[in-house]
Design a protein around this motif. Structure first.
Motif, PDB file in Angstrom:
ATOM      1  N   SER A 289     -65.411 121.074 -16.694  1.00 51.32           N
ATOM      2  CA  SER A 289     -64.085 121.245 -16.087  1.00 51.32           C
ATOM      3  C   SER A 289     -63.224 122.187 -16.911  1.00 51.32           C
ATOM      4  N   GLN A 290     -63.236 122.009 -18.225  1.00 55.19           N
ATOM      5  CA  GLN A 290     -62.411 122.859 -19.080  1.00 55.19           C
ATOM      6  C   GLN A 290     -62.910 124.305 -19.085  1.00 55.19           C
ATOM      7  N   LEU A 291     -64.235 124.498 -19.072  1.00 62.71           N
ATOM      8  CA  LEU A 291     -64.765 125.855 -19.041  1.00 62.71           C
ATOM      9  C   LEU A 291     -64.459 126.545 -17.710  1.00 62.71           C
ATOM     10  N   ILE A 292     -64.508 125.798 -16.619  1.00 66.26           N
ATOM     11  CA  ILE A 292     -64.148 126.370 -15.315  1.00 66.26           C
ATOM     12  C   ILE A 292     -62.680 126.788 -15.315  1.00 66.26           C
ATOM     13  N   LEU A 337     -65.835 125.322 -29.896  1.00 68.77           N
ATOM     14  CA  LEU A 337     -65.049 126.533 -30.103  1.00 68.77           C
ATOM     15  C   LEU A 337     -65.835 127.764 -29.648  1.00 68.77           C
ATOM     16  N   LEU A 338     -67.131 127.825 -29.973  1.00 69.14           N
ATOM     17  CA  LEU A 338     -67.957 128.958 -29.552  1.00 69.14           C
ATOM     18  C   LEU A 338     -68.035 129.050 -28.033  1.00 69.14           C
ATOM     19  N   GLU A 339     -68.169 127.909 -27.372  1.00 67.25           N
ATOM     20  CA  GLU A 339     -68.269 127.917 -25.914  1.00 67.25           C
ATOM     21  C   GLU A 339     -66.976 128.408 -25.273  1.00 67.25           C
ATOM     22  N   ARG A 340     -65.837 127.969 -25.777  1.00 64.02           N
ATOM     23  CA  ARG A 340     -64.563 128.405 -25.199  1.00 64.02           C
ATOM     24  C   ARG A 340     -64.308 129.893 -25.465  1.00 64.02           C
ATOM     25  N   LEU A 341     -64.602 130.359 -26.701  1.00 60.61           N
ATOM     26  CA  LEU A 341     -64.411 131.781 -27.004  1.00 60.61           C
ATOM     27  C   LEU A 341     -65.342 132.659 -26.176  1.00 60.61           C
TER      28      LEU A 341
END
Length: 485
Positions: A289-292, A337-341
């Motif tokens: 959900s947050q990545l979308i 952090l890596l996934e969000r960046l």
């Protein structure tokens, strides 16, 4: 309509051209791709109908079960500047189920006619020849020699096609007199590759099959288009349903594709596609959900949305050992952090280094996308991670090629210089360690390494900056170079 010449038309971005013809129009000499103005001038009684892209897509989607009954290797495509809709079928492994290729094509044609679909088929060694046979062959089933087909069947770049027409080349047979190397020089490498793939001399690019054995896609159609602010809540409602399907199958999700379709002012539809990925496979609703939300904020949704589809690219197992993140808070936060960046900036902008299979300094560490890099093995024994700290030191910026420096105070006893000048700035040596000797693999003949073994030093100036230097013999004298910093 069958007795009168009729055709559909669509804009190719510059002008309206014909996209489909009935037999009467073809008999009158009209061709696909002809400008509408020329067609009307040649045939005043021509009936024209605007092509409906959405209806074409819906009709092709309904034919997927028919194609899947013949071969699982098929793909639908909106072809050649968006003007033609069709499907590629790879039938190489399916012919033994029929008497021959002609029997297979006849059976497929019979099924399409039973559903009321008029069509044309082309048989070729690759996608390019099959497309040209279907579009320009003139028959329901087209195969065999392609020399009579027009130059347009090659789908060459516009400039190459125009140059060939100026030379008087009208069909593919006219190209026999031009040698392959001369063709590439005169009309470009892209045009030569098109011709080679058409002739079967080069393989066609691989296509992603649309055959799906498992249902890992969720689609929602909206009679009243969604507003931009309602898109995010709808995605959050669809996501749990998709994750439940994956949990029931016992598979993990690592790449999620979301398609947003919205109608434009002309009645056609435009498509937005966003891909969301994680470093490790997970079915966590909170993470996805947050990545979308991050990706949606980055691309910005259309003002109105008529269709949303979510497709899961799943894996049955984890491709590398994954540590127990619940027991290591720092590692879990690092990965998140890596996934969000990576989602916000793009995977190719967030890089990590992994050891390379070479002794050359520029190849010792390979940059890879951090989101797809193999994670550290947190279960390894402590003694396994003990190594010489100098062995893995790698400059943050590697210079290619290395840059020579001016020696202000010459070096002594093979050590780095006490004072040097580089890029117009003078530096004084404050600290150093080394040397680290490097030679290339014996099978590599690199001109830059013909001076022999290099001795690398890490040198710090009085401002605290570190430079990765080496000495080498060049132009008959010993020179010092900066290879990184």
């Amino acid at each position: 309509m069958h007795d009168q010449p009729a055709a559909s038309h669509q804009s190719n971005g510059r002008r309206e051209i014909l996209t489909c013809l009935n037999p009467a129009a073809m008999a009158a000499g009209l061709t696909i791709g002809m400008p509408v103005a020329d067609a009307r001038a040649a045939l005043h009684e021509l009936q024209l109908v605007a092509q409906d892209d959405d209806e074409c897509i819906r009709q092709m989607e309904r034919l997927k079960p028919i194609f899947a009954s013949f071969t699982p290797l098929f793909s639908l495509e909106k072809l050649h500047e968006g003007l033609y809709f069709g499907a590629y079928l790879n039938i190489r492994g399916c012919v033994p189920l029929f008497t021959d290729q002609e029997s297979l094509l006849a059976a497929l044609s019979e099924k399409l006619l039973a559903l009321g679909h008029k069509h044309r088929m082309g048989l070729g060694a690759g996608d390019e020849e099959a497309w040209g046979q279907a579009i320009y062959g003139g028959q329901t089933i087209n195969k065999g020699a392609h020399q009579h087909l027009p130059i347009a069947a090659l789908r060459l770049p516009r400039q190459a096609g125009s140059s060939l027409r100026k030379l008087g080349c009208r069909n593919i047979a006219d190209l026999q007199k031009i040698k392959g190397e001369d063709f590439a020089k005169r009309f470009g490498l892209a045009a030569w590759e098109r011709l080679a793939r058409f002739r079967g001399q080069l393989p066609s690019p691989p296509r992603k099959s649309e055959y799906r054995e498992d249902d890992r896609e969720i689609t929602r159609d909206f009679a009243l288009p969604l507003r931009e602010e309602d898109c995010r809540p709808m995605l959050h409602l669809m996501l749990p349903e998709l994750l439940r399907k994956l949990n029931d199958e016992g598979v993990m999700l690592q790449l999620l594709s979301v398609c947003l379709k919205s109608p434009d002012h002309s009645g056609r539809s435009s498509l937005q596609v966003m891909d969301v990925a994680t470093q490790s496979p997970t079915n966590s609703e909170k993470i996805w959900s947050q990545l979308i939300d991050i990706e949606l904020e980055k691309i910005g949704a259309h003002k109105s949305i008529s269709n949303i589809s979510m497709t899961a690219q799943v894996i049955n197992g984890q491709p590398f050992p994954t540590p127990n993140l619940g027991a290591n808070h720092d590692e879990r936060q690092r990965r998140w952090l890596l996934e969000r960046l990576s989602q916000r900036l793009g995977p190719h902008h967030v890089l990590g280094f992994q050891p390379g299979q070479s002794t050359l300094p520029e190849r010792r560490a390979c940059p890879v996308s951090a989101i797809y890099a193999e994670p550290m093995d947190m279960h390894a024994a402590p003694e396994d991670n003990i190594c010489d700290p100098e062995e893995f030191l790698h400059p943050s910026v590697m210079l290619n090629p290395a840059e020579v420096i001016d020696l202000v105070v010459p070096p002594a006893h093979g050590e780095p210089p006490m004072r040097w000048r580089w890029r117009g700035v003078s530096h004084d040596r404050a600290a150093m360690f080394g040397p680290d000797h490097h030679v290339p693999e014996w099978w590599l003949d690199l001109p830059s390494w013909r001076g022999g073994m290099r001795s690398y030093w890490w040198v710090q100036n009085r401002a605290g900056q570190w430079f990765w230097m080496y000495r080498n013999k060049g132009a008959g004298r010993e020179c010092w170079y900066v290879h990184g910093y």
